[in-house]
Design a protein around this motif. Structure first.
Motif, PDB file in Angstrom:
ATOM      1  N   GLY A  24       0.835  -1.209   0.000  1.00  0.00           N
ATOM      2  CA  GLY A  24       0.000   0.000   0.000  1.00  0.00           C
ATOM      3  C   GLY A  24       0.865   1.252   0.000  1.00  0.00           C
ATOM      4  O   GLY A  24       0.638   2.173  -0.790  1.00  0.00           O
ATOM      5  N   VAL A  25       1.871   1.293   0.869  1.00  0.00           N
ATOM      6  CA  VAL A  25       2.754   2.467   0.943  1.00  0.00           C
ATOM      7  C   VAL A  25       3.509   2.614  -0.373  1.00  0.00           C
ATOM      8  O   VAL A  25       3.668   3.715  -0.908  1.00  0.00           O
ATOM      9  N   SER A  26       3.931   1.481  -0.912  1.00  0.00           N
ATOM     10  CA  SER A  26       4.705   1.480  -2.140  1.00  0.00           C
ATOM     11  C   SER A  26       3.914   2.051  -3.314  1.00  0.00           C
ATOM     12  O   SER A  26       4.377   2.932  -4.031  1.00  0.00           O
ATOM     13  N   PHE A  27       2.697   1.582  -3.507  1.00  0.00           N
ATOM     14  CA  PHE A  27       1.878   2.120  -4.590  1.00  0.00           C
ATOM     15  C   PHE A  27       1.418   3.536  -4.260  1.00  0.00           C
ATOM     16  O   PHE A  27       1.392   4.413  -5.129  1.00  0.00           O
ATOM     17  N   ASP A 187      12.781  20.498  -7.957  1.00  0.00           N
ATOM     18  CA  ASP A 187      13.056  19.809  -9.216  1.00  0.00           C
ATOM     19  C   ASP A 187      12.106  18.620  -9.343  1.00  0.00           C
ATOM     20  O   ASP A 187      12.261  17.605  -8.669  1.00  0.00           O
ATOM     21  N   SER A 188      11.106  18.768 -10.231  1.00  0.00           N
ATOM     22  CA  SER A 188      10.072  17.732 -10.304  1.00  0.00           C
ATOM     23  C   SER A 188      10.666  16.403 -10.785  1.00  0.00           C
ATOM     24  O   SER A 188      10.280  15.338 -10.316  1.00  0.00           O
ATOM     25  N   LYS A 189      11.626  16.469 -11.706  1.00  0.00           N
ATOM     26  CA  LYS A 189      12.225  15.236 -12.220  1.00  0.00           C
ATOM     27  C   LYS A 189      12.872  14.446 -11.087  1.00  0.00           C
ATOM     28  O   LYS A 189      12.715  13.241 -10.986  1.00  0.00           O
ATOM     29  N   LEU A 190      13.592  15.179 -10.239  1.00  0.00           N
ATOM     30  CA  LEU A 190      14.294  14.524  -9.136  1.00  0.00           C
ATOM     31  C   LEU A 190      13.276  13.918  -8.162  1.00  0.00           C
ATOM     32  O   LEU A 190      13.424  12.760  -7.736  1.00  0.00           O
ATOM     33  N   VAL A 191      12.234  14.685  -7.846  1.00  0.00           N
ATOM     34  CA  VAL A 191      11.223  14.177  -6.913  1.00  0.00           C
ATOM     35  C   VAL A 191      10.589  12.904  -7.472  1.00  0.00           C
ATOM     36  O   VAL A 191      10.463  11.895  -6.783  1.00  0.00           O
ATOM     37  N   TYR A 192      10.224  12.946  -8.759  1.00  0.00           N
ATOM     38  CA  TYR A 192       9.586  11.771  -9.359  1.00  0.00           C
ATOM     39  C   TYR A 192      10.540  10.581  -9.332  1.00  0.00           C
ATOM     40  O   TYR A 192      10.152   9.454  -9.045  1.00  0.00           O
ATOM     41  N   THR A 193      11.814  10.834  -9.651  1.00  0.00           N
ATOM     42  CA  THR A 193      12.785   9.747  -9.661  1.00  0.00           C
ATOM     43  C   THR A 193      12.885   9.110  -8.275  1.00  0.00           C
ATOM     44  O   THR A 193      12.823   7.889  -8.140  1.00  0.00           O
ATOM     45  N   VAL A 194      13.014   9.958  -7.252  1.00  0.00           N
ATOM     46  CA  VAL A 194      13.144   9.428  -5.902  1.00  0.00           C
ATOM     47  C   VAL A 194      11.896   8.644  -5.510  1.00  0.00           C
ATOM     48  O   VAL A 194      11.978   7.556  -4.916  1.00  0.00           O
ATOM     49  N   VAL A 195      10.733   9.183  -5.863  1.00  0.00           N
ATOM     50  CA  VAL A 195       9.491   8.498  -5.521  1.00  0.00           C
ATOM     51  C   VAL A 195       9.433   7.123  -6.191  1.00  0.00           C
ATOM     52  O   VAL A 195       9.016   6.138  -5.575  1.00  0.00           O
ATOM     53  N   PHE A 196       9.869   7.050  -7.438  1.00  0.00           N
ATOM     54  CA  PHE A 196       9.857   5.746  -8.111  1.00  0.00           C
ATOM     55  C   PHE A 196      10.876   4.795  -7.487  1.00  0.00           C
ATOM     56  O   PHE A 196      10.627   3.594  -7.399  1.00  0.00           O
ATOM     57  N   VAL A 197      12.014   5.330  -7.054  1.00  0.00           N
ATOM     58  CA  VAL A 197      13.001   4.470  -6.401  1.00  0.00           C
ATOM     59  C   VAL A 197      12.415   3.916  -5.100  1.00  0.00           C
ATOM     60  O   VAL A 197      12.452   2.696  -4.858  1.00  0.00           O
ATOM     61  N   ILE A 198      11.826   4.795  -4.280  1.00  0.00           N
ATOM     62  CA  ILE A 198      11.265   4.333  -3.007  1.00  0.00           C
ATOM     63  C   ILE A 198      10.156   3.304  -3.251  1.00  0.00           C
ATOM     64  O   ILE A 198      10.165   2.207  -2.694  1.00  0.00           O
ATOM     65  N   GLY A 199       9.217   3.666  -4.126  1.00  0.00           N
ATOM     66  CA  GLY A 199       8.090   2.778  -4.383  1.00  0.00           C
ATOM     67  C   GLY A 199       8.535   1.437  -4.929  1.00  0.00           C
ATOM     68  O   GLY A 199       8.066   0.373  -4.494  1.00  0.00           O
ATOM     69  N   SER A 200       9.488   1.447  -5.881  1.00  0.00           N
ATOM     70  CA  SER A 200       9.919   0.193  -6.485  1.00  0.00           C
ATOM     71  C   SER A 200      10.729  -0.640  -5.502  1.00  0.00           C
ATOM     72  O   SER A 200      10.651  -1.865  -5.504  1.00  0.00           O
TER      73      SER A 200
END
Lengths: 291, 591
Positions: A24-27, A187-200
């Motif tokens: 749940g947290v991941s998604f 930096d939206s790109k950086l935020v998105y990247t980090v979020v995908f790293v955490i979630g994945s």
């Protein structure tokens, strides 16, 4: 009512629910921040499991090293999806529907690719012994204990990271108002990247926890991904603890349902809970009502 | 020969399912991940209804023999459609509160997985994992249609009927409404139309058609098996629609032929690995198509007509002159009674956001037939007041009266029915529709927007539609952009888009029109057109209220101005009067 049965079901509900909470947290963190209905999350789950099996069986790596390879593969798959597919589409102002359809395409192609490469059969990861621990009439395995500990440690880390750190707050800023967040220099790109790293990373952990107890199959990622969706929506989008609570609740509900229903009906209970929550409290248990 | 007929039948089934899903996915822009389930519900319903009864099987229910109600195939087909329709309506109940698309994805995805599991478990209904077999085939008199070469004709007729039905629905005013909801449901609501019902109907109608196909497939194959109604098949149908082109039924036809022949072709090459290869190919095709050509093989609005040079919508109507339009459009009687109450009265509105008081006891009124401007420095609460009048933002306290009746907190579509409509600062025109279609969406009480009347009185609908189009053209002519009527709005300049939005507002026949910053972001030449357009609204007797920053604009247009500062009204009067007061001018210009 049989109290020892209830206690046993509660314990297994907590174990299953902890894994669901992780999902749940991941998604939830990916969906809340990027608004992408990331169905391709299933690829990271299955990819992590298959990579660990491959590292162990074909490369002969020891157990823990194989798990690290699995984690790396899961994170890599999430990152590739974001950088190669989602990011260029966002740049061209693609609608969320088209991005979802890309995600859907990946979630179809990937398990079938796994099947073509590894075959449709179950894959087993060589694993250490899994002794049973008994307290009174209630039993749990060492794997169960590890699952609970790992899940809640990671959830606490992520939730603290998002609330307490400067970068975590910029994730919240992107979630609530992307335009304003970019205007103040996030930096939206950086935020998105980090979020995908955490979630994945979290979904890869969930995939490996599953594979160290059960087996890996090409389509193994889909059902847990859906569970993650439901947990996140149940708890409230945008709240880490909400998504975790949603997952735990789902685990307990499906476990308790064994008291009065056949095991086959577990998913029906989960679906029923979701249907009810969406009707009565669409923002989720811990979510804030939309303005 | 039989083999090819059989493959063709499976392609036709896929095509019909795709066409029905396109109504939802393409026209309404909503994703259903459970289309295969409705296909299955129709199949199981038809099987249970047509299987022989216990008595016919000799009076004893023996294990392994499946029984039913022994209906004729035709009523069973209709019943299957009705059952699928109702099932869809039932699961979309939460969607009444959550029209946002992702919830429908979640809901249908969960519904797909749970239902498919249930199909394998509920032995008494579905026959368990092996399903039901021995479903009687379709027959006409003594002729039984069981061979592929015979059944292909049944399926062909069904496909043509489904395409015709979806075309009729999708290209009707009801379909136009769906396309509007796809882009901006808030804008559709602001035009006085219920934003929820059309989507629920699109979902249910699409499910009903899938249910009908499911029944036909059951009659043809003689069996229904849960493993035919998986998520994979749902996604396969989505791929057909998306690759073919969202919102283009011909695209779906092409998509079904391409993807439907994939498996038989692959079987020749890779044998039994055909199934995973097929999935890899269409999954990858989905990804590549969305990256490179998201509109699909045949984009929306591209049909056989376009190939022979006919333009969409035709050009049968002559462009009316401004004067003709002015004569035909509704003139509001401003009323001669000097004692008549103001048409809109605002009493003591209050609104706080957290600790910040945005509006603190604002009271003012709008006079019939006048243009009133809300002016004041940034942060004066103009837009907040505006949103509270329009019903998009609930007020903490205070009341809004329209023609003397309390309308505080009424939803936007209710207000539009009572004669008050708004425009949006960010225009919210329907980008992928033509200017004419945009404005037509504003016209009230269209029989063609009601699904029931579309079915029952198609000729009245067509007649009404001509009237609607004429009126839309008149509205465009009045604002001086009738020559762009058949262009898609996203091909127009931002200024012209604002004019389209005003024309759309005019088409509602609402006599109170609220304009949110009608000239912001518009080039100077278009500002002149907007000014003369708003002048036309006044000529027709409409009451106009606008939020505007440009003093120049307000001075030329507004009869009266309400000056706001820090959430309260500090002065009212003509613009010139207000601007002569030095303290106000200082406040406004911040000197």
């Amino acid at each position: 009512m049989d109290l020892s049965l209830l206690a046993q079901l509660t314990v297994s509900g907590i174990v299953v629910g902890s894994a669901y909470a992780l999902l749940g947290v991941s998604f939830g963190i990916i969906y809340a921040t990027t608004k992408i209905f990331h169905l391709a999350h299933a690829a990271a789950y299955a990819g992590a499991a298959y990579a660990a099996v491959w590292a162990s069986n074909s490369l002969g790596l020891p157990f823990l090293a194989a798990l690290v390879v699995g984690l790396a593969a899961g994170v890599l798959l999430g990152l590739v999806t974001e950088i190669l597919f989602y990011r260029p589409m966002r740049k061209r102002n693609a609608t969320l529907l088209t991005i979802f359809l890309v995600s859907l395409g990946i979630s179809v192609a990937f398990p079938n690719l796994l099947q073509i490469v590894f075959g449709p059969d179950n894959q087993t990861l060589p694993r250490p012994d899994n002794p049973t621990i008994a307290i009174g009439s209630v039993t749990a395995s060492r794997h169960d204990v590890v699952t609970v500990l790992v899940a809640w440690t990671l959830i606490t880390l992520v939730a603290t990271f998002v609330v307490k750190t400067r970068f975590g707050r910029s994730i919240t800023a992107m979630r609530t108002n992307p335009t304003m967040a970019e205007a103040v220099g996030i930096d939206s790109k950086l935020v998105y990247t980090v979020v995908f790293v955490i979630g994945s990373l979290l979904v890869a952990v969930a995939g490996l926890l599953f594979t160290t107890k059960g087996v890996a199959t090409p389509t193994m990622g889909l059902a847990p991904t859906l569970t993650g969706f439901i947990a996140a929506f149940l708890g409230g989008i945008g709240s880490q603890w909400g998504a975790a609570l949603g997952g735990l609740l789902l685990g307990l509900l499906s476990s308790w349902s064994a008291l009065f229903l056949q095991a086959d009906y577990g998913p029906v209970v989960v679906f029923g809970a979701m249907f009810l929550i969406l009707l009565v409290r669409p923002q989720g248990l811990l979510g804030k009502a939309a303005a | 020969m039989s083999y090819y007929a059989d493959v063709t039948i499976s392609i036709l089934i896929l095509m019909t399912l795709g066409v029905s899903l396109n109504l939802l996915l393409g026209y309404a822009g909503r994703v259903s991940m459970a289309h295969a389930i409705f296909f299955g519900i129709g199949g199981f319903a038809a099987a249970r209804l047509t299987l022989p009864t216990v008595d016919e099987l000799g009076g004893v229910a023996t294990a392994g023999l499946q029984t039913g109600a022994s209906w004729h195939w035709f009523p069973a087909l209709i019943a299957a459609m009705v059952i699928a329709f109702l099932a869809a309506l039932l699961i979309s109940i939460p969607a009444v509160r959550l029209v946002r698309g992702e919830y429908l994805i979640l809901l249908t995805l969960a519904f797909q997985l749970v239902s498919n599991q249930l199909m394998g478990v509920l032995d008494s209904v579905t026959g368990g994992p092996y399903g039901l077999s021995g479903v009687p085939p379709i027959g006409f008199g003594d002729t039984i249609l069981i061979r592929p070469e015979q059944f292909i004709w049944v399926m062909l007729v069904a496909a043509v009927l489904a395409i015709a039905a979806c075309w009729g629905i999708g290209e009707s005013p009801f379909g136009r409404l769906l396309k509007g909801l796809r882009e901006h449901d808030s804008a559709v609501a602001s035009l006085g139309k219920n934003p929820v019902v059309p989507e629920l109907l699109a979902f249910s109608v699409s499910a009903a058609i899938a249910g009908g196909v499911g029944a036909l497939a059951a009659f043809y194959y003689g069996s229904v098996v849960p493993s035919n109604y998986t998520l994979t098949y749902s996604i396969f149908i989505i791929s057909v629609v998306v690759l073919g082109g969202l919102g283009n039924l011909w695209g779906t036809v092409v998509g079904a032929i391409v993807l439907g022949s994939l498996e038989p072709l692959l079987r020749e090459v890779v044998g039994d690995s055909a199934i995973p290869w097929q999935a890899v190919i269409y999954g990858a095709a989905l990804v590549i198509m969305m990256r490179l050509r998201p509109e699909g093989i045949l984009p929306e609005g591209f049909g056989p007509g376009r190939l022979i040079g006919r333009r969409r919508g035709g050009r049968s109507q002559l462009v009316p002159t401004e004067q003709e339009a002015l004569d035909r459009l509704l003139h509001v009687d401003p009323g001669t009674d000097p004692d008549a109450p103001p048409i809109v009265e605002v009493f003591d509105l209050q609104k706080s956001f957290g600790g910040l008081t945005a509006v603190n006891g604002a009271s003012f009124s709008l006079q019939r037939g006048q243009v009133t401007a809300l002016i004041g420095p940034n942060g004066a609460g103009k837009t907040t007041i505006f949103n509270m009048i329009c019903g998009t933002l609930p007020a903490d306290s205070g009341r809004v009266h329209l023609r003397g009746a309390d309308v505080t907190g009424k939803p936007a579509y209710d207000l539009a029915k009572k004669g008050l409509a708004r425009s949006f600062q960010d225009v919210r025109v329907f980008q992928r529709l033509t200017a004419l279609e945009n404005v037509a969406m504003g016209v009230q009480d269209q029989p063609g927007e009601s699904f029931a009347r579309l079915l029952l009185t198609p000729f009245a609908v067509r007649k009404a539609e001509r009237r609607v189009k004429q009126k839309a053209l008149d509205c465009l002519a009045l604002l001086g952009i009738a020559e762009r009527a058949h262009d898609r709005v996203n091909d127009l300049s931002y200024g012209d888009q604002k004019l389209v939005a005003i024309a759309r507002l005019l088409a509602t026949d609402c006599d109170v029109l609220l304009l949110d910053e009608p000239t912001s972001g518009v080039d100077p030449a278009s500002v002149e057109k907007v000014i003369s357009g708003i002048g036309r609204l006044r000529d027709l007797g409409h009451t106009v209220c606008l939020v505007e920053h440009s003093v120049h604009f307000v001075q030329r247009l507004a009869d009266r101005a309400v000056f706001l500062d820090q959430g309260t009204v500090i002065a009212e009067g003509t613009v010139d009067e207000l601007m002569e007061r030095r303290e106000l001018a200082d406040l406004y210009f911040g000197t």
